[in-house]
Structure formats: C-alpha cells, structure tokens
Design a protein around this motif. Sequence first.
Motif, PDB file in Angstrom:
ATOM      1  N   GLY A 149       0.786  -1.234   0.000  1.00  0.00           N
ATOM      2  CA  GLY A 149       0.000   0.000   0.000  1.00  0.00           C
ATOM      3  C   GLY A 149       0.814   1.278   0.000  1.00  0.00           C
ATOM      4  O   GLY A 149       1.914   1.338  -0.523  1.00  0.00           O
ATOM      5  N   SER A 208       0.451  -3.686   3.695  1.00  0.00           N
ATOM      6  CA  SER A 208       1.828  -3.373   4.080  1.00  0.00           C
ATOM      7  C   SER A 208       2.157  -1.926   3.717  1.00  0.00           C
ATOM      8  O   SER A 208       1.933  -1.498   2.586  1.00  0.00           O
ATOM      9  CB  SER A 208       2.793  -4.316   3.357  1.00  0.00           C
ATOM     10  N   ARG A 233       7.205   5.352   5.631  1.00  0.00           N
ATOM     11  CA  ARG A 233       7.823   6.643   5.294  1.00  0.00           C
ATOM     12  C   ARG A 233       7.141   7.817   5.998  1.00  0.00           C
ATOM     13  O   ARG A 233       7.776   8.801   6.319  1.00  0.00           O
ATOM     14  CB  ARG A 233       7.727   6.908   3.795  1.00  0.00           C
ATOM     15  N   PHE A 247      10.689  -5.228   3.787  1.00  0.00           N
ATOM     16  CA  PHE A 247      10.764  -6.681   3.952  1.00  0.00           C
ATOM     17  C   PHE A 247      12.205  -7.171   3.895  1.00  0.00           C
ATOM     18  O   PHE A 247      12.490  -8.314   4.230  1.00  0.00           O
ATOM     19  CB  PHE A 247       9.969  -7.375   2.837  1.00  0.00           C
ATOM     20  N   GLY A 248      13.109  -6.313   3.382  1.00  0.00           N
ATOM     21  CA  GLY A 248      14.474  -6.759   3.139  1.00  0.00           C
ATOM     22  C   GLY A 248      14.621  -7.287   1.723  1.00  0.00           C
ATOM     23  O   GLY A 248      15.083  -8.419   1.536  1.00  0.00           O
ATOM     24  N   ARG A 289      11.001   0.406  -6.913  1.00  0.00           N
ATOM     25  CA  ARG A 289      11.761  -0.729  -6.375  1.00  0.00           C
ATOM     26  C   ARG A 289      10.845  -1.785  -5.771  1.00  0.00           C
ATOM     27  O   ARG A 289      10.999  -2.975  -6.006  1.00  0.00           O
ATOM     28  CB  ARG A 289      12.764  -0.243  -5.317  1.00  0.00           C
ATOM     29  N   LYS A 306       5.098  14.984 -10.352  1.00  0.00           N
ATOM     30  CA  LYS A 306       5.214  13.660 -10.960  1.00  0.00           C
ATOM     31  C   LYS A 306       3.889  13.358 -11.662  1.00  0.00           C
ATOM     32  O   LYS A 306       2.855  13.884 -11.241  1.00  0.00           O
ATOM     33  CB  LYS A 306       5.446  12.596  -9.886  1.00  0.00           C
TER      34      LYS A 306
HETATM   35  P1  NAP Z   1      10.443   2.291  -3.430  1.00  0.00           P
HETATM   36  O1  NAP Z   1      11.632   3.153  -3.738  1.00  0.00           O
HETATM   37  O2  NAP Z   1       9.862   1.492  -4.508  1.00  0.00           O
HETATM   38  O3  NAP Z   1      10.820   1.265  -2.265  1.00  0.00           O
HETATM   39  C1  NAP Z   1      11.968   1.372  -1.472  1.00  0.00           C
HETATM   40  C2  NAP Z   1      11.889   0.319  -0.388  1.00  0.00           C
HETATM   41  O4  NAP Z   1      10.878   0.676   0.574  1.00  0.00           O
HETATM   42  C3  NAP Z   1      11.469  -1.041  -0.890  1.00  0.00           C
HETATM   43  O5  NAP Z   1      12.582  -1.748  -1.432  1.00  0.00           O
HETATM   44  C4  NAP Z   1      10.919  -1.669   0.373  1.00  0.00           C
HETATM   45  O6  NAP Z   1      11.960  -2.036   1.270  1.00  0.00           O
HETATM   46  C5  NAP Z   1      10.214  -0.503   1.036  1.00  0.00           C
HETATM   47  N1  NAP Z   1       8.786  -0.401   0.666  1.00  0.00           N
HETATM   48  C6  NAP Z   1       8.220   0.380  -0.287  1.00  0.00           C
HETATM   49  N2  NAP Z   1       6.894   0.248  -0.280  1.00  0.00           N
HETATM   50  C7  NAP Z   1       6.603  -0.642   0.708  1.00  0.00           C
HETATM   51  C8  NAP Z   1       5.400  -1.166   1.221  1.00  0.00           C
HETATM   52  N3  NAP Z   1       4.202  -0.794   0.727  1.00  0.00           N
HETATM   53  N4  NAP Z   1       5.498  -2.059   2.247  1.00  0.00           N
HETATM   54  C9  NAP Z   1       6.701  -2.411   2.764  1.00  0.00           C
HETATM   55  N5  NAP Z   1       7.874  -1.937   2.325  1.00  0.00           N
HETATM   56  C10 NAP Z   1       7.825  -1.054   1.310  1.00  0.00           C
HETATM   57  O7  NAP Z   1       9.301   3.132  -2.733  1.00  0.00           O
HETATM   58  P2  NAP Z   1       9.212   4.703  -2.355  1.00  0.00           P
HETATM   59  O8  NAP Z   1       9.128   5.485  -3.610  1.00  0.00           O
HETATM   60  O9  NAP Z   1      10.267   5.003  -1.335  1.00  0.00           O
HETATM   61  O10 NAP Z   1       7.765   4.727  -1.686  1.00  0.00           O
HETATM   62  C11 NAP Z   1       7.571   4.203  -0.385  1.00  0.00           C
HETATM   63  C12 NAP Z   1       6.080   4.058  -0.127  1.00  0.00           C
HETATM   64  O11 NAP Z   1       5.447   5.334  -0.246  1.00  0.00           O
HETATM   65  C13 NAP Z   1       5.377   3.118  -1.094  1.00  0.00           C
HETATM   66  O12 NAP Z   1       4.609   2.210  -0.340  1.00  0.00           O
HETATM   67  C14 NAP Z   1       4.508   4.014  -1.965  1.00  0.00           C
HETATM   68  O13 NAP Z   1       3.275   3.419  -2.274  1.00  0.00           O
HETATM   69  C15 NAP Z   1       4.343   5.261  -1.113  1.00  0.00           C
HETATM   70  N6  NAP Z   1       4.327   6.501  -1.921  1.00  0.00           N
HETATM   71  C16 NAP Z   1       5.360   6.778  -2.754  1.00  0.00           C
HETATM   72  C17 NAP Z   1       5.320   7.931  -3.522  1.00  0.00           C
HETATM   73  C18 NAP Z   1       6.420   8.250  -4.504  1.00  0.00           C
HETATM   74  O14 NAP Z   1       6.308   9.294  -5.183  1.00  0.00           O
HETATM   75  N7  NAP Z   1       7.467   7.437  -4.647  1.00  0.00           N
HETATM   76  C19 NAP Z   1       4.234   8.796  -3.407  1.00  0.00           C
HETATM   77  C20 NAP Z   1       3.191   8.493  -2.525  1.00  0.00           C
HETATM   78  C21 NAP Z   1       3.262   7.335  -1.789  1.00  0.00           C
HETATM   79  P3  NAP Z   1      12.540  -3.528   1.315  1.00  0.00           P
HETATM   80  O15 NAP Z   1      13.341  -3.697   0.081  1.00  0.00           O
HETATM   81  O16 NAP Z   1      13.319  -3.565   2.589  1.00  0.00           O
HETATM   82  O17 NAP Z   1      11.356  -4.454   1.341  1.00  0.00           O
END
Ligand code: NAP
Length: 259
Positions: free
Chosen positions: A7, A32, A36, A52-53, A80, A197
């Motif tokens: 999620g 999950s 952040r 999760f790693g 990712r 974005k």
């Molecule tokens: P990302 O770069 O794809 O993920 C980085 C790491 O964060 C993943 O390898 C994983 O760690 C962990 N992770 C990401 N989403 C997770 C989840 N739903 N549950 C458990 N672990 C998660 O992701 P990100 O861009 O940093 O975004 C993080 C979260 O914020 C996501 O869930 C996304 O839906 C939300 N979000 C992102 C954005 C954006 O612009 N990127 C905007 C709004 C919301 P491990 O490898 O240790 O498992």
Amino acid sequence: MHLLILGGTTEARQLAESLAAEPLPGLRVTTSLAGRVAAPRTPPGGVRIGGFGGAEGLADWLRAHAVDALVDATHPFAGRISENAALAAAAAHVPLLALRRPGWTPVAGDDWHPAASLAAAADLLPALGRRVFLTTGRTGLAAFAGLDALWFLVRSVDCPEPPHPPRMDVLLDRGPFTLAGERELLQRHRIDVVVTKDSGGAATAPKLTAAREAGLPVVVVRRPRGPAGVPAVTDVLQARRWVREASARRHDGRPPAEG
Ligand code: NAP
C-alpha cells in the motif's frame, strides 16, 4: 485465503476498505506500508509497517504468512517495491496483480514540459521560471539542491531533510486538495512554474487545473516503467474482481458470492 496489499496509496486503502465493508467469504486482508510517513492513514484489516528486506525478504514473508494473493497497489513512482513484488511473487508462486491509477493527460490550454526524471526536471526549470511550486514529495529534493537562483515552495506530508534547494519554504500538507485552494496558493506565493510527478488520480489534480487557468508551465516527470509481465488494472473495482476470482480458484472453482 490471505491477501497482501502493498500500500501507501489512496487506491490501496480503498481496496482494503471495500473488502472490509463487503467481505469475501474466508478472506483475510493485510496491508503493508513502507513506514515513510510519520502518521499514516491506516486502512481496515491487518497492517504491517516497514521494509521486507528486498525481494528475497518479501518472498520469505509471503511463505511465512501463507499469502495466497498479492496486490501491488504502491505509488506509480515506487519502482523498487514493484520490481521486488514481481520477483517475490514468482519465487513464492503467489498470483500478483498491479493496481495502478492512470496517469494524467494534458488538455487544451496546458503548457506541460515532460521530464524523464527529477534531475531532468531540474535541468528544465531555469528556463521556465523563478518561483517554483515543487510537489514531487520530500524524497528526491537533492535533484533541485543546485538551483540557488530559484525559490521553491515545497509541499510534502512530512518535513524534508537536506540536501534540498537553499531557498525554499515548506508547506506540510496532504491531499486531497481543492481547486480554490490551489488557485490561492499559486497567487499568494507568486508561483511561475509547477513541478509534479505524473502520479494521476483526482486528489492532487487540481494544481494542474489551477496552473492551466493561470497560464503557468508545468514540468511533468514521467512514470518509471513497471515490471514486465505483471497483469495490471486501473481501479479498485477491477482489483476487487481479481481478488474474488483468485479466491474462487482457491475454492476449487466455486466462486464465493459477492457481498
Ligand atoms: P520504493 O523506492 O519502490 O521502495 C523502497 C523500499 O521501501 C522497498 O525496497 C521496500 O523495502 C520498502 N517499501 C516500499 N513500499 C513498501 C510497502 N508498501 N510495504 C513495505 N515496504 C515497502 O518506494 P518509495 O518510492 O520510497 O515509496 C515508499 C512508499 O510510499 C510506497 O509504499 C509508496 O506506495 C508510497 N508513496 C510513494 C510515492 C512516490 O512518489 N514514490 C508517493 C506516494 C506514496 P525492502 O526492500 O526492505 O522491502
């Protein structure tokens, strides 16, 4: 049947809400979250928080918690975790669906400037304006840190950490946003260029309308390509249908009645 929803988005929460409001027989739902956001809006059902790693850790989690179906409803820019979900689902033999809201499309009057990345967006800015409304989130601000001649209004849910642009104000807020509010914001801060974005969805779209009305250029960062070969749907209803069908397959072909 145990469903894991990855999620962090409105759609992920709406899917969990839909499955809680009208449950499918025998279905248990866990969402999950990455962890952040300091005070996340938690969905109904089970919730776990934190990484999760990597793909291996996720595959281990799927096996250890007897997950039968996985919905990747993470943000379109969370590349990712989506790659990890594809690898982990294949390794643990768990059916996977991607739930991705459609991107935005420009309409007449829009002055959009596509960029392939945040760095490419930063490169475009000096030619487009001096006072920037930056809505790309608190991570990734390093890409704009070298633009010391520009002033930034940075909107994010939690406070950004350095490196970030030297001249900036931070507005802590989260959507949904209104058109009236976005109009007022652009005027009050004398914004002359907007950066976003291509997140899609209605909650944050009013800034695009406000920018169009004001004749402002908008730098739109393109989405990363998702993992290949993962079936995808664009709305919660379709995702719910997929969950129901996955559940039906588990019940030897007898579809559970819709609630
Ligand atoms: P990302 O770069 O794809 O993920 C980085 C790491 O964060 C993943 O390898 C994983 O760690 C962990 N992770 C990401 N989403 C997770 C989840 N739903 N549950 C458990 N672990 C998660 O992701 P990100 O861009 O940093 O975004 C993080 C979260 O914020 C996501 O869930 C996304 O839906 C939300 N979000 C992102 C954005 C954006 O612009 N990127 C905007 C709004 C919301 P491990 O490898 O240790 O498992």
